[in-house]
Design a protein around this motif. Structure first.
Motif, mmCIF file in Angstrom:
data_model
loop_
_atom_site.group_PDB
_atom_site.id
_atom_site.type_symbol
_atom_site.label_atom_id
_atom_site.label_comp_id
_atom_site.label_asym_id
_atom_site.label_seq_id
_atom_site.Cartn_x
_atom_site.Cartn_y
_atom_site.Cartn_z
ATOM 1 N N PRO A 142 -58.430 -48.416 -88.161
ATOM 2 C CA PRO A 142 -58.428 -47.068 -87.580
ATOM 3 C C PRO A 142 -60.096 -46.557 -87.513
ATOM 4 O O PRO A 142 -60.401 -45.932 -86.426
ATOM 5 N N ARG A 143 -60.649 -46.789 -88.519
ATOM 6 C CA ARG A 143 -61.990 -46.383 -88.565
ATOM 7 C C ARG A 143 -62.968 -47.083 -87.512
ATOM 8 O O ARG A 143 -63.804 -46.604 -86.719
ATOM 9 N N THR A 144 -62.881 -48.195 -87.579
ATOM 10 C CA THR A 144 -63.776 -48.949 -86.456
ATOM 11 C C THR A 144 -63.153 -48.721 -85.214
ATOM 12 O O THR A 144 -64.158 -48.692 -84.085
ATOM 13 N N LYS A 145 -61.908 -48.521 -84.915
ATOM 14 C CA LYS A 145 -61.230 -48.226 -83.561
ATOM 15 C C LYS A 145 -61.923 -46.875 -83.063
ATOM 16 O O LYS A 145 -62.316 -47.002 -81.977
ATOM 17 N N LEU B 67 -65.573 -47.426 -81.878
ATOM 18 C CA LEU B 67 -65.849 -48.138 -80.654
ATOM 19 C C LEU B 67 -65.180 -47.236 -79.532
ATOM 20 O O LEU B 67 -65.576 -47.627 -78.253
ATOM 21 N N GLY B 68 -64.483 -46.365 -79.545
ATOM 22 C CA GLY B 68 -63.860 -45.648 -78.695
ATOM 23 C C GLY B 68 -63.115 -46.145 -77.700
ATOM 24 O O GLY B 68 -62.288 -47.195 -77.946
ATOM 25 N N HIS C 39 -73.519 -49.393 -81.309
ATOM 26 C CA HIS C 39 -74.463 -50.157 -80.889
ATOM 27 C C HIS C 39 -74.468 -51.546 -81.628
ATOM 28 O O HIS C 39 -74.517 -52.604 -80.827
ATOM 29 N N GLU C 40 -74.851 -51.437 -82.874
ATOM 30 C CA GLU C 40 -74.928 -52.710 -83.749
ATOM 31 C C GLU C 40 -73.608 -53.233 -83.753
ATOM 32 O O GLU C 40 -73.573 -54.494 -84.012
#
Length: 361
Positions: free
Chosen positions: A242-245, A248-249, A218-219
């Motif tokens: 890849p971690r951020t992706k 976010l799903g 959410h943040e």
């Protein structure tokens, strides 16, 4: 002299490339020096690993420990177990580690326990933020290092405060900048340059991967929405880690300006940085490259281990909230880029200084 060079993650590959070139230059001139390149496998995504060996003309590793991911403890332990076997099977005079990733600390510990000298390239940098795994890696590595190679006078002062003998500290400059200078005439636009109608200074580069910015979906989404609104008529190119992706799903977000792309190879990414209007990032290394290229950089962290990029360079520390970022970015739009320069010895010759010094040991 036999040198084992350790690389584990994207920033490591960029740092070792000019060091290997400097060793090979010495070999061509008859110096008795050899190296063995060990990839721990900490980064195993092709775009975060193999691509850099190909683009930067780094020989493929003599060994890949293939440790891959896991918790901080699991990954560190796996690296140590595998690297101990590597050193027992392939004796060396010196282990050279770079940067501050888990591979840096783990391999330094293993080497010292086997009574092998350790050289730390990029020693002495400190953020003061003990919530960052990298800060712990820096402190532990420097506590057992034999030869310290620093990017700034400030880093050397940090080491002296902890009791390091000044005779073992060598201010040599920045190997990341060696790589930048060696490849500026080779950088190329990414495949999507025309597709998204990118032009010089009509876009902002965004990179985010640190837990403080991306761990809560959410943040993270709210932050991206704020940045999306901030840049007005500019596009935002977001090579998504890849971690951020994963956080976010598969959700689809209605961003007006943000263009999400895959992680970029070095030559494409440097082209994007060099031709951008500005950079918003939570990376430390990018603030070094933007400083040399004269690109405004807004670092979304509460502290930095590279203060010279702020005091001398083009970097501005804006914390992790959209509020301070908006304030600093708006001031930049109103006043233009502030006067900046390039730190001492960031001249493309750091790697040669390192090898020259090691060959006197």
């Amino acid at each position: 002299m036999r040198i084992t060079i350790v690389a584990g993650a994207r920033p490591n590959f960029i740092k070792i490339a000019p060091i290997i070139k400097a060793i090979e230059k010495k070999q061509d001139n008859g110096a008795l020096v050899s190296y063995r390149l060990v990839h721990t496998g900490q980064h195993y995504d092709k775009n975060l690993s193999d691509t850099f060996f190909e683009e930067l003309n780094i020989p493929f590793p003599n060994a890949n420990l293939e440790v891959k991911s896991g918790s901080q403890a699991e990954q560190t332990a796996a690296i140590m177990i595998a690297f101990e076997k590597e050193l027992l099977n392939h004796p060396t005079d010196l282990v050279l580690v770079v940067g501050d990733v888990n591979s840096t600390m783990a391999c330094a510990i293993v080497a010292k326990k086997l009574n092998i000298k350790v050289c730390h390239v990029e020693a002495g940098i400190r953020s003061g933020d003990m919530t960052m795994p990298e800060e712990i890696n820096r402190i532990v590595t420097d506590s057992i290092t034999d030869y310290f190679f620093t990017t700034s006078i400030w880093a050397g002062e940090n080491l002296i405060k902890t009791g390091v003998d000044p005779l073992n500290i060598h201010f040599v400059g920045n190997v990341m900048i060696d790589t930048l200078y060696q490849n500026l005439d080779r950088i190329t636009p990414p495949s999507f340059w025309e597709e998204y109608k990118l032009e010089k200074e009509n876009y902002v580069i965004l990179t985010l991967h640190r837990p403080s910015n991306v761990d809560q979906e959410h943040e993270l989404v709210q932050l991206l929405k704020g940045i999306d609104a901030l840049v007005q008529d500019k596009k935002i190119v977001f090579p998504i880690h890849p971690r951020t992706k994963a956080i976010l799903g598969e959700s689809n977000f209605d961003f007006k300006n943000i263009i999400m792309v895959e992680p970029q190879g070095y030559l494409n990414f440097m082209y994007l940085i060099k031709n951008s209007f500005a950079v918003i990032s939570d990376s430390g290394g990018i603030s070094e490259e933007t400083t040399v290229l004269g690109i405004p950089c807004f670092t979304m962290r509460n502290s930095t281990e590279r203060p010279e990029t702020i005091s001398i360079g083009t970097n501005t520390l804006v914390g992790t909230s959209i509020i301070q970022l908006r304030k600093s970015y708006t001031e930049f739009i109103q006043n233009g880029i502030r006067k900046a320069g390039i730190p001492d010895l960031w001249d493309g010759c750091a790697s040669e200084r390192i090898i020259d010094l090691l060959l006197t040991k």
